[in-house]
Design an enzyme around this catalytic site. Structure first.
Site, PDB file in Angstrom:
ATOM      1  N   CYS A 332      34.259   8.980  40.722  1.00  0.00           N
ATOM      2  CA  CYS A 332      34.849   9.325  39.431  1.00  0.00           C
ATOM      3  C   CYS A 332      35.478  10.723  39.484  1.00  0.00           C
ATOM      4  O   CYS A 332      36.506  10.923  40.120  1.00  0.00           O
ATOM      5  CB  CYS A 332      33.808   9.195  38.328  1.00  0.00           C
ATOM      6  N   HIS A 428      30.951   3.489  39.041  1.00  0.00           N
ATOM      7  CA  HIS A 428      29.598   4.046  38.976  1.00  0.00           C
ATOM      8  C   HIS A 428      28.597   2.942  39.272  1.00  0.00           C
ATOM      9  O   HIS A 428      28.836   1.768  38.982  1.00  0.00           O
ATOM     10  CB  HIS A 428      29.310   4.621  37.591  1.00  0.00           C
TER      11      HIS A 428
END
Length: 480
Positions: A332, A428
């Site tokens: 991310c 994630h």
């Protein structure tokens, strides 16, 4: 309907773990259980099936209750992204950015939405278990409170106060809380729990009686130190040191702890894998030269953390690691940092502008647009994964032609350098499945799937609570 709230004498007294254990214990008794936390503050969040954000602890508690996580379980979530600002998430959706000074003024207006979420859960369940935030003894924060007594009184929920004996001063913490509370608030508390006791509980019998006599509250039990709690997903703390001595040649995963690190629970499956050593590297220390894989983690302030990486000299360490043939993975915000540039044209993280990235991936990122929030499944490195997306911005460039992940819906995500040593992804939870961990660690092997480990830990915690707490009395209080 039955409802019960656990509040604490302070932050990090174990409320989240106890609520998770009680969710599993009462679910094991055949009850339909829902967890609830009116207001949470955490940089670690989970994405629900409907595409909303909630605190990681409430997602774990939903797993404990054997139900899917839902935005109503944590209607207000604050995600710190700077020294004095936080993203405000209401019922799963970002509602803007708040300065700390504005929060106290605006939170009272959220009480109705909090109560609506609570009512929705009540309609679904035999029992709703509520977790407070911080401590009701912070009476300077009482006006407009929606996290502790403000919620408990508005919803009519009985409260049990949790004290952490491991940190010391538990008698003073419980008796002192009783002393400073407004009488109407104190009337909501019906009992207390002693948590994290090491040794023989018989040694604390006099102290237990003293608390009951001075507070006029009933004691519901003494919970021992629960080692299995370490296997639950992280929310409020980062393990900065290696947790155990490992055999020679054990793969070493290194993660630098940036100032605004977020979603560090991405590392939990690796940290808990018996065949992997994980080192969280604090500021002021170099990245170890013997690392197998360096993971650059998520961030609530990508541009600020990019500057922090350079300030620590970690950018030089990353280049040296790659030169030695080591692997680098950005998750991310870490993925965004690995590129050539990060642009913030709208000034979402500070002054508008563009900064140079670390230049390890041929990609560029522009912050902005709608926040991507979705659960995802697919294949990466030839192995299955299950995770979620949670990010602002888009990343494009030549290295995206070599994606890290291919989702089941056909979309592609991430980028890989031409030599294969550097990769980045917005996924994630990537390491949750054992086969995916093994794919990143080549021939290192991997322990059980993380979800199975979490589930086993929840069962063990629930079993301990059955022994050490009076669950029948707690349930009777909840049904009062």
């Amino acid at each position: 309907m039955a409802k019960l709230m656990l509040q604490g004498t302070g932050s990090d007294v174990g409320k989240s773990v106890l609520v998770a254990g009680l969710c599993r214990a009462f679910a094991n008794r055949g009850l339909t259980v829902r967890p609830f936390k009116p207001q949470n503050m955490s940089t670690n969040a989970a994405v629900t099936a409907e595409g909303g954000e909630i605190g990681r602890a409430q997602a774990t508690q939903a797993i404990a209750a054997r139900v899917p996580p839902h935005v109503d379980m944590n209607p207000v979530l604050l995600k710190p992204q700077g020294d004095r600002t936080s993203q405000l998430i209401v019922r799963g959706r970002m509602r803007g950015t708040l300065a700390a000074a504005r929060w106290r003024e605006g939170r009272e207006g959220l009480l109705d939405e909090v109560l609506d979420s609570f009512a929705a859960l009540e309609a679904q369940a035999d029992l709703v278990l509520v977790e407070g935030a911080g401590s009701p003894a912070e009476i300077n924060l009482r006006r407009g409170d929606i996290a502790n007594m403000g919620f408990a009184r508005a919803a009519g929920v009985p409260v049990v106060l949790v004290g952490d004996i491991d940190r010391g001063g538990v008698i003073a913490s419980l008796v002192g809380t009783r002393a400073v509370l407004d009488p109407a608030d104190a009337a909501m508390i019906s009992g207390f729990i002693i948590n994290r006791f090491r040794g023989d509980p018989a040694l604390f019998e006099d102290g237990y009686r003293t608390i009951a006599q001075r507070t006029r509250w009933r004691g519901f039990g003494v919970v021992p130190w629960l080692s299995e709690a370490a296997k639950l997903p992280s929310e409020d703390a980062v393990v900065l040191e290696r947790a155990r001595a490992m055999p020679e040649n054990t793969p070493l995963i290194v993660c630098p702890v940036t100032r605004h690190i977020a979603n560090f629970d991405d590392l939990d499956p690796l940290r808990l894998d018996p065949g992997v050593d994980v080192a969280m590297i604090p500021p002021g220390q170099p990245l170890p030269a013997d690392a197998t894989l360096v993971v650059l983690p998520g961030s609530k302030a990508t541009i600020a953390d990019l500057a922090f990486v350079r300030d620590q000299g970690w950018d030089i360490d990353l280049i040296a690691h790659r030169r030695r043939g080591g692997a680098i993975l950005g998750l991310c915000g870490g993925y965004q940092m690995l590129g050539r540039t990060v642009a913030d044209p709208l000034g979402l993280e500070g002054p508008a502008g563009t900064v140079a990235g670390l230049g390890l991936l041929d990609v560029d990122t522009v912050l902005g647009g709608d926040k991507a929030l979705r659960q995802v499944r697919g294949t990466a490195r030839g192995a299955r994964f299950e995770g979620y997306e949670m990010h602002l911005g888009t990343t494009t460039g030549a290295d995206t032609t070599r994606p890290v992940a291919v989702f089941d819906d056909g979309r592609r995500d991430g980028a890989t350098s031409a030599d294969g040593r550097v990769a980045g992804t917005y996924v994630h939870g990537l390491f949750g499945l054992a086969a995916q961990r093994a794919a990143w660690l080549a021939d290192a092997g991997a322990g059980p799937d993380h979800r199975a480990s979490v589930d086993a830990a929840l069962d063990a915690i629930a079993a301990a609570l059955e022994v050490h707490l009076d669950l029948d009395a707690l349930l009777a209080l909840a049904r009062r």
